[in-house]
Scaffold this active site. Structure first.
Site, PDB file in Angstrom:
ATOM      1  N   HIS A 325       0.808  -1.220   0.000  1.00 40.81           N
ATOM      2  CA  HIS A 325       0.000   0.000   0.000  1.00 40.81           C
ATOM      3  C   HIS A 325       0.835   1.261   0.000  1.00 40.81           C
ATOM      4  CE1 HIS A 325      -3.315  -2.694   0.903  1.00 40.81           C
ATOM      5  NE2 HIS A 325      -4.126  -1.706   0.608  1.00 40.81           N
ATOM      6  N   GLY A 326       2.030   1.151   0.463  1.00 40.11           N
ATOM      7  CA  GLY A 326       2.819   2.378   0.407  1.00 40.11           C
ATOM      8  C   GLY A 326       4.095   2.289   1.190  1.00 40.11           C
TER       9      GLY A 326
END
Lengths: 474, 338
Positions: A325-326
């Protein structure tokens, strides 16, 4: 190019008209869609078209060679090339600064003064999605589940298909490639469903998500000005925002694809009705969770090597899922949190629906709804970890989340109520009827009125400026 | 696990599909059409409402005006044309709008009248000090006539970037997108809107008669103190274009132009930091008009008001407007004598 922008409307209209004018030749349609997809992506930043093209070329030729190769060692080497190339692209653009900064922090912790180079690397939109999509192609060929396509245009379109290019669903070649490689027969039922998905998707995004986002941002970005129930409201607002935003995008993507004759996978199946974490991951961002299950969890051994290894595999899969996700520690922690919850539920044996929760008797219904509420609370806590910017903010929330209202609470509750009400009503009906398109069962006249009202609400209550979809940053 | 929901496709006829697409779009189109006409008179955006109202008054002018008052919101509620008329006679209109248009829309309105052969004899231009460094706010373009923005029907010409031309189009033809977000607020505040903003005299004066709000005045006071701290005064490029236009008008016509500072809160003016900024700005403005024979820079230093006559640092109550209007007339007489 954002779906909720006037440029996209114009773009899609032109593509649709051209697409139908080429209806006698699906190959011409594919070329049109490929060019359109590159224009769509290039509109954001043409320089990164090179990356998609590179990933496409590598995996097309790896797939072709892999299929013809019998030597197992060489097959593994070829697979390695594909996975290494895609993960390198992803790793560099997404995680270079994160790991550099983290390594520096670790060095500083031990008293060393590290000064790693931090590059001003732009994160290409959609990179996490298309790299995973194209890796699934080569992995499936390696596993002999799929034969490679001989048509480069078809494959290039599979990688870059614009409705799902930048924020999913992450499609599997076994699903999408066969649709690309033959003439599409667009059924009326598909158009019917497509229109609803597009309208409902926009409604979820611009009316529900964007307005809840304003509330969530107001609380999270000024958290020290709030306390008590307001902090809970902030989390709830964010949970509605992220769901509305992401599922809205998926619906729009799937609706557009349906109008073009394609069926993309369902990406959300009422995740907030999940009764346990396994159920949740069968409902939330299904294209990613199933990808992680099939290509990571199962590759690690899945649940076939005893309990301890199962827990390890679950934890690792969710940790990497969070990292996907990041490039930020709170995403890793969020992944770890969900991994722990999965492990705990597995340990206590609550993986499948117990007998006591089956049926329509009061006790079973009560137990099911009780489980849903517990799972929802766990999910909400997970969103807190996901959303916070710092440890200080997280600690503040934990410290001041008591059940006391403030002067703002009433106003905030009204906002949550009015903006979430359409979503709740829709989802309850979808849940009861087990049909995500349940609303299409309504009489036509009611549907016309409903669609008209939704369209007007989108115009009136929707955000004025096109705001990005949250998952674009992933 | 509880059975997962799936998508069950439904059969439908071509006619129903078409009706599901066409009718909602038609409804949206009709609502938009209605809003085009409704918002022209009663825009839910208070800025737009005032601009539309002033433009409608401008278009109704069919004789040469003796006193045309233009400028920003300080003039909108600070200059009462009825007092001008009672004091010195002649016709007078207040077409002041907002500081976000700088001097530009005042020049456009003046130019519109000149080109319509209705050049006013005198123009009073009221500007608050912090309007001088602002370029025109693009979101307001959409409220001005198409011909002004797209066909350069009035001077001075202004280059409008393409992204804002789109806003002009939306504002005129797609209010359902451009202004509809204000509808919920308007519904909530309908009564107070009708009381406060909807009341604009036929001569354009927008009186403030709703009592003094000390909290608002104090908050505005702090804003202006902060604004003038660590900042140098300057004139924005758009306002420089407007100044050039005014200089040309003064040279080529016999229109008298009175450029007036807005009224000011006495406590604000007394602050040394603010005063320093203000004085320096006035020197810069004066330097542009030293040799412009027919452009007179008046109300410099500005007339000051205490809180009891203010809505904010530069916005007056109706009682304050009477004093300010009479003061401007005195300043104009003084300027004429000089």
């Amino acid at each position: 190019m954002l779906f909720n922008s006037t440029v996209f409307f114009g773009f899609f209209l032109i593509v649709l008209i051209a697409y139908f004018s080429f209806k006698k030749s699906y190959k011409l349609q594919n070329i049109l869609l490929l060019i359109s997809s590159y224009v769509f992506y290039g509109y954001w930043d043409w320089r990164f078209l090179f990356l998609i093209a590179l990933s496409t070329v590598i995996d097309f030729f790896v797939g072709k060679t892999l299929h013809g190769e019998q030597n197992e060692r060489k097959r593994k080497q070829l697979l390695f090339i594909s996975v290494f190339a895609n993960l390198s692209i992803l790793g560099f653009f997404k995680y270079f600064n994160f790991f550099a900064d983290s390594f520096t922090d670790v060095l500083n912790l031990f008293g060393f003064h590290g000064d790693m180079i931090t590059l001003k690397v732009i994160l290409p939109v959609g990179i996490s999605f298309y790299t995973f999509q194209t890796m699934s192609y080569t992995i499936d060929i390696y596993r002999k589940k799929l034969k490679p396509t001989k048509d480069f245009i078809d494959f290039a379109l599979f990688v870059s298909f614009f409705p799902q290019l930048v924020a999913g669903p992450i499609e599997r070649a076994v699903n999408l490639l066969p649709q690309i490689s033959k003439a599409r027969i667009i059924k009326k039922e598909q158009i019917y469903a497509g229109i609803f998905l597009i309208l409902w998707g926009y409604f979820k995004k611009v009316v529900i998500a964007d307005n809840m986002g304003l509330l969530a941002d107001r609380i999270f970005n000024n958290y020290e000005s709030f306390h008590g129930i307001d902090l809970y409201i902030g989390i709830i607002a964010f949970s509605i925002q992220i769901y509305g935003d992401f599922s809205g995008y998926s619906d729009i993507a799937r609706g557009i694809a349906k109008l073009l004759g394609f069926d993309l996978m369902v990406n959300f199946r009422l995740p907030y009705f999940a009764i346990n974490p396994s159920d949740f991951w069968n409902r939330w961002h299904i294209s990613l969770s199933s990808w992680l299950r099939d290509y990571l969890y199962i590759s690690l051994g899945g649940n076939r090597k005893g309990n301890l290894k199962t827990y390890r595999n679950l934890g690792l899969t969710m940790l990497l899922g969070g990292l996907w996700h990041g490039a930020s520690w709170n995403f890793v922690l969020w992944g770890a949190f969900h991994g722990i919850i999965l492990i705990v539920y597995r340990y206590i044996g609550f993986v499948k629906l117990p007998d006591g929760m089956r049926g329509m008797n009061i006790k079973a219904i009560f137990k099911r709804w009780g489980s849903m509420i517990i799972m929802l609370l766990i999910t909400l806590f997970g969103w807190l970890i996901f959303r916070v910017d710092s440890m200080d903010q997280f600690e503040y929330f934990l410290k001041y989340m008591y059940l006391r209202p403030s002067g703002f609470t009433s106003e905030f509750l009204k906002l949550i109520f009015w903006f979430s009400l359409p979503l709740i009503i829709m989802q309850i009906f979808q849940h009861i009827k087990k049909d995500l398109l349940v609303v299409l069962r309504l009489p036509n006249i009611i549907l016309i009125v409903l669609f008209s009202i939704m369209l007007l609400i989108i115009f009136i209550f929707g955000a004025q400026e096109a705001s990005e979809f949250i998952y674009f940053q992933f | 696990m509880d059975k997962l929901p799936i998508e069950i496709l439904k059969k439908i006829s071509n006619r129903k599909i078409v009706s599901l697409i066409v009718i909602p779009l038609l409804v949206a189109f009709l609502v938009n059409l209605y809003l085009i006409f409704y918002f022209e008179r009663f825009s839910p955006n208070p800025f737009y409402f005032i601009v539309n109202k002033k433009l409608s008054i401008l278009k109704k002018i069919d004789k040469k005006v003796d006193w045309l008052v233009v400028g920003d919101s300080s003039g909108n509620q600070g200059v009462n044309p009825a007092i001008i008329k009672d004091s010195i006679g002649g016709s007078s209109y207040n077409l002041c709008t907002f500081a976000d248009m700088g001097l530009m829309d005042g020049c456009w309105m003046l130019d519109y009248l000149i080109k319509s052969d209705l050049a006013p004899k005198n123009v009073i231009m009221v500007q608050v000090y912090d309007s001088w460094n602002r370029n025109v706010y693009p979101a307001l373009f959409g409220q001005y006539p198409f011909s002004w923005i797209y066909r350069k029907a009035v001077e001075p010409e202004l280059f409008i970037p393409e992204q804002y031309r789109k806003d002009v189009f939306y504002s005129h033809f797609l209010p359902i997108i451009h202004q509809a977000d204000r509808i919920p607020d308007r519904i909530k505040t309908l009564r107070s809107f009708k009381q406060k903003l909807a009341y604009i005299d036929d001569n354009g004066y927008n009186p403030y008669t709703f009592g003094v709000n000390e909290y608002e005045i104090n908050a505005d006071f702090k804003y202006h103190l902060k604004y003038t701290t660590d900042r140098e005064p300057y004139i924005s490029p758009h306002n420089l274009i407007a100044i050039k236009y005014l200089q040309e008008i003064s040279e080529n016509t016999d229109i008298n132009i009175y450029l007036a500072n807005s009224p000011l809160h006495d406590e604000l003016f007394a602050d040394s930091t603010f005063n320093k900024f203000y004085t320096k700005l006035n020197e810069i403005i004066s330097s542009h008009f030293n040799e412009s024979g027919r452009v007179h820079y008046i109300n410099n230093p500005p007339i000051l008001f205490n809180k009891s006559l203010l809505q904010s640092s530069d916005h007056l109550t109706d009682e304050g407007a009477e004093i300010f209007t009479r003061h401007l007339l005195k300043e104009i007489s003084k300027a004429k004598l000089e």
